[in-house]
Scaffold this motif. Structure first.
Motif, PDB file in Angstrom:
ATOM      1  N   TYR A 241     -27.356  69.217 -52.697  1.00  0.00           N
ATOM      2  CA  TYR A 241     -26.319  69.824 -51.869  1.00  0.00           C
ATOM      3  C   TYR A 241     -25.100  68.915 -51.901  1.00  0.00           C
ATOM      4  O   TYR A 241     -25.235  67.687 -51.937  1.00  0.00           O
ATOM      5  CB  TYR A 241     -26.813  70.029 -50.439  1.00  0.00           C
ATOM      6  CG  TYR A 241     -27.856  71.103 -50.312  1.00  0.00           C
ATOM      7  CD1 TYR A 241     -27.539  72.438 -50.567  1.00  0.00           C
ATOM      8  CD2 TYR A 241     -29.168  70.803 -49.958  1.00  0.00           C
ATOM      9  CE1 TYR A 241     -28.493  73.434 -50.456  1.00  0.00           C
ATOM     10  CE2 TYR A 241     -30.132  71.798 -49.850  1.00  0.00           C
ATOM     11  CZ  TYR A 241     -29.785  73.108 -50.100  1.00  0.00           C
ATOM     12  OH  TYR A 241     -30.735  74.096 -50.010  1.00  0.00           O
ATOM     13  N   PRO A 242     -23.891  69.478 -51.875  1.00  0.00           N
ATOM     14  CA  PRO A 242     -22.699  68.662 -52.122  1.00  0.00           C
ATOM     15  C   PRO A 242     -22.131  67.950 -50.904  1.00  0.00           C
ATOM     16  O   PRO A 242     -21.216  67.148 -51.042  1.00  0.00           O
ATOM     17  CB  PRO A 242     -21.691  69.694 -52.641  1.00  0.00           C
ATOM     18  CG  PRO A 242     -22.086  70.962 -51.959  1.00  0.00           C
ATOM     19  CD  PRO A 242     -23.592  70.923 -51.866  1.00  0.00           C
TER      20      PRO A 242
ATOM     21  N   GLY B 124     -27.494  64.565 -50.481  1.00  0.00           N
ATOM     22  CA  GLY B 124     -26.387  64.680 -51.422  1.00  0.00           C
ATOM     23  C   GLY B 124     -25.812  63.330 -51.814  1.00  0.00           C
ATOM     24  O   GLY B 124     -25.419  63.115 -52.972  1.00  0.00           O
ATOM     25  N   ILE B 125     -25.755  62.417 -50.856  1.00  0.00           N
ATOM     26  CA  ILE B 125     -25.261  61.068 -51.138  1.00  0.00           C
ATOM     27  C   ILE B 125     -26.181  60.359 -52.116  1.00  0.00           C
ATOM     28  O   ILE B 125     -25.745  59.796 -53.129  1.00  0.00           O
ATOM     29  CB  ILE B 125     -25.133  60.261 -49.834  1.00  0.00           C
ATOM     30  CG1 ILE B 125     -24.025  60.840 -48.951  1.00  0.00           C
ATOM     31  CG2 ILE B 125     -24.882  58.788 -50.119  1.00  0.00           C
ATOM     32  CD1 ILE B 125     -23.965  60.246 -47.566  1.00  0.00           C
ATOM     33  N   VAL B 126     -27.472  60.381 -51.824  1.00  0.00           N
ATOM     34  CA  VAL B 126     -28.444  59.702 -52.682  1.00  0.00           C
ATOM     35  C   VAL B 126     -28.414  60.273 -54.093  1.00  0.00           C
ATOM     36  O   VAL B 126     -28.395  59.539 -55.083  1.00  0.00           O
ATOM     37  CB  VAL B 126     -29.854  59.811 -52.072  1.00  0.00           C
ATOM     38  CG1 VAL B 126     -30.911  59.322 -53.059  1.00  0.00           C
ATOM     39  CG2 VAL B 126     -29.932  59.014 -50.775  1.00  0.00           C
ATOM     40  N   ALA B 127     -28.409  61.601 -54.206  1.00  0.00           N
ATOM     41  CA  ALA B 127     -28.431  62.245 -55.522  1.00  0.00           C
ATOM     42  C   ALA B 127     -27.176  61.923 -56.325  1.00  0.00           C
ATOM     43  O   ALA B 127     -27.253  61.589 -57.520  1.00  0.00           O
ATOM     44  CB  ALA B 127     -28.576  63.751 -55.356  1.00  0.00           C
TER      45      ALA B 127
ATOM     46  N   PRO C 275     -19.867  67.306 -55.498  1.00  0.00           N
ATOM     47  CA  PRO C 275     -20.367  66.506 -54.378  1.00  0.00           C
ATOM     48  C   PRO C 275     -19.344  65.483 -53.901  1.00  0.00           C
ATOM     49  O   PRO C 275     -18.676  64.827 -54.706  1.00  0.00           O
ATOM     50  CB  PRO C 275     -21.610  65.822 -54.959  1.00  0.00           C
ATOM     51  CG  PRO C 275     -22.088  66.779 -56.006  1.00  0.00           C
ATOM     52  CD  PRO C 275     -20.819  67.311 -56.626  1.00  0.00           C
ATOM     53  N   MET C 276     -19.246  65.360 -52.577  1.00  0.00           N
ATOM     54  CA  MET C 276     -18.221  64.494 -51.989  1.00  0.00           C
ATOM     55  C   MET C 276     -18.364  63.039 -52.391  1.00  0.00           C
ATOM     56  O   MET C 276     -17.371  62.321 -52.483  1.00  0.00           O
ATOM     57  CB  MET C 276     -18.282  64.596 -50.464  1.00  0.00           C
ATOM     58  CG  MET C 276     -17.918  65.964 -49.917  1.00  0.00           C
ATOM     59  SD  MET C 276     -18.067  66.007 -48.118  1.00  0.00           S
ATOM     60  CE  MET C 276     -17.635  67.727 -47.817  1.00  0.00           C
TER      61      MET C 276
ATOM     62  N   MET D 249     -22.068  70.419 -63.097  1.00  0.00           N
ATOM     63  CA  MET D 249     -22.409  71.779 -63.494  1.00  0.00           C
ATOM     64  C   MET D 249     -22.352  72.669 -62.247  1.00  0.00           C
ATOM     65  O   MET D 249     -23.309  72.711 -61.461  1.00  0.00           O
ATOM     66  CB  MET D 249     -23.815  71.814 -64.109  1.00  0.00           C
ATOM     67  CG  MET D 249     -24.019  70.850 -65.255  1.00  0.00           C
ATOM     68  SD  MET D 249     -23.154  71.350 -66.764  1.00  0.00           S
ATOM     69  CE  MET D 249     -24.288  72.576 -67.402  1.00  0.00           C
ATOM     70  N   PRO D 250     -21.247  73.351 -62.015  1.00  0.00           N
ATOM     71  CA  PRO D 250     -21.137  74.166 -60.805  1.00  0.00           C
ATOM     72  C   PRO D 250     -22.121  75.333 -60.814  1.00  0.00           C
ATOM     73  O   PRO D 250     -22.314  75.997 -61.836  1.00  0.00           O
ATOM     74  CB  PRO D 250     -19.693  74.663 -60.838  1.00  0.00           C
ATOM     75  CG  PRO D 250     -19.285  74.585 -62.279  1.00  0.00           C
ATOM     76  CD  PRO D 250     -20.040  73.430 -62.852  1.00  0.00           C
TER      77      PRO D 250
END
Length: 370
Positions: free
Chosen positions: A8-9, A15-18, A40-41, A52-53
């Motif tokens: 998740y973005p 999202g941070i970890v990924a 992702p932010m 890849m959106p």
């Protein structure tokens, strides 16, 4: 390897970890494709990761965009067109099922569990059975804390490997020069950062701050946005502390604000890990947090305080004691040293690389004729 990473973005820990793991892997020479509905932010600028959106067509016949199928289609195309060798999803729902639909046993799947994908959504009958089936078929499942791994075993019948989150201590570091932007010289600066979901209990943070203000001059900065942001600000107004509360929408550089704080506050009802608290420690900022989930696995008495969930009096008292303690500066040094010693990004990345190699090798052995 050619790795597909799914997340998740937003500003949630998964999202941070990924995003940061994808960047580190790409800088090590892997070809990493990051799948999300928007950029992702926390993906670093100039990252070699290929974004890849995941497009979400919205047809009137459907009551809502079909994210699971759209993601599965994007992953399936990348397996064919980009020759992906492994898919690593972050947050099981619905990513584990989408990846299983896309791969159909052709490449190994790795799933990382982060928190409410196990403890909240994971036990919802609408998701539990299919998610459990997808996780049980995966080459590997990881969890970000021992506590979460135990809950996943009960919820899904899997035994995840625990790989803790990492924190970039070059990025997250003390920034006391920035204090003047948020607090007067005679005020203490308290900070909370999250995605403002109900589980984060940001309203409790405001109630705690009001109690602290009765004893000390202080300001509170709330960093981020989400469904509970308006309610938290309404509580600040009703408690007449809104003139000392600053709300900042999602910050591009949260480290600049967190690094200026005297104490970081985390009052969550549950945390699989508690990434924002670890980032505060890296900034040399002691943390006061609720004793929930995986938080006690990284928050020790040397770097902060744990209080029981819901005990707002004890929470406020712990903050006041830290702020007035002669050991505060020593604790700041200990906090940063703790983050550097135990949550080094390169060591954590090594663990994921080793996991990928094992998963890939098992996949090759399973595919070879007897």
């Amino acid at each position: 390897m050619r790795i597909g990473m799914v997340c998740y973005p937003g500003l949630g820990g998964s999202g941070i970890v990924a995003s940061e793991l994808a960047d580190r892997l790409a800088r090590r020479g892997h070809r990493v494709y990051l799948f999300a509905t928007e950029l992702p932010m926390r993906l670093p600028e100039g990252s070699p990761v290929q974004f890849m959106p995941v497009e979400l067509p919205n047809y009137p016949v459907f009551p809502a965009p079909l994210y699971t199928l759209a993601l599965a289609g994007a992953l399936e195309r990348a397996i064919r067109e980009e020759s992906l060798e492994l898919i690593h999803t972050h947050y099981a729902i619905p990513h584990a099922v989408a990846a299983e639909l896309a791969a159909e046993g052709r490449i190994p799947l790795v799933h990382t569990l982060h928190g409410t994908d196990v403890t909240l959504l994971g036990i919802d009958p609408a998701y539990q059975t299919l998610t459990a089936r997808a996780l049980q078929k995966a080459a590997a499942v990881t969890a970000v804390s021992q506590n979460l791994a135990q809950q996943a075993q009960r919820a899904f019948g899997v035994s995840p490997q625990v790989i803790y989150n990492a924190v970039d201590t070059e990025r997250f570091r003390p920034n006391l020069e920035a204090r003047r932007y948020y607090a007067a010289p005679d005020e203490f600066l308290l900070v909370h950062a999250s995605n403002f979901r109900a589980v984060k209990r940001v309203g409790d943070i405001v109630h705690v701050f009001a109690k602290i203000r009765q004893k000390l001059k202080a300001r509170l900065v709330l960093v981020g946005t989400g469904p509970e942001r308006a309610e938290a600000l309404s509580i600040a107004h009703s408690l007449r502390v809104d003139d000392s509360v600053t709300s900042l929408a999602t910050a591009k550089n949260p480290e600049a604000i967190i690094g200026a704080a005297d104490v970081f506050l985390l009052a969550s009802e549950y945390e699989g890990f508690g990434q924002s608290g670890l980032e505060a420690l890296a900034c040399g900022v002691p943390v006061v947090a609720t004793r929930v989930g995986g938080v006690p696995e990284w928050l020790t008495p040397e770097v902060g305080r744990l209080v029981e969930f819901g005990d707002l009096e004890a929470f406020a008292q712990a903050v006041v004691e830290l702020l007035t303690s002669p050991q505060l500066e020593q604790m700041r040094l200990a906090a940063r040293n703790h983050a550097q010693a135990h949550f080094n990004p390169e060591l954590i990345t090594d663990q994921y690389e080793a996991l990928y190699r094992r998963a890939h090798q098992r996949d090759l052995e399973a595919a070879s004729p007897a």
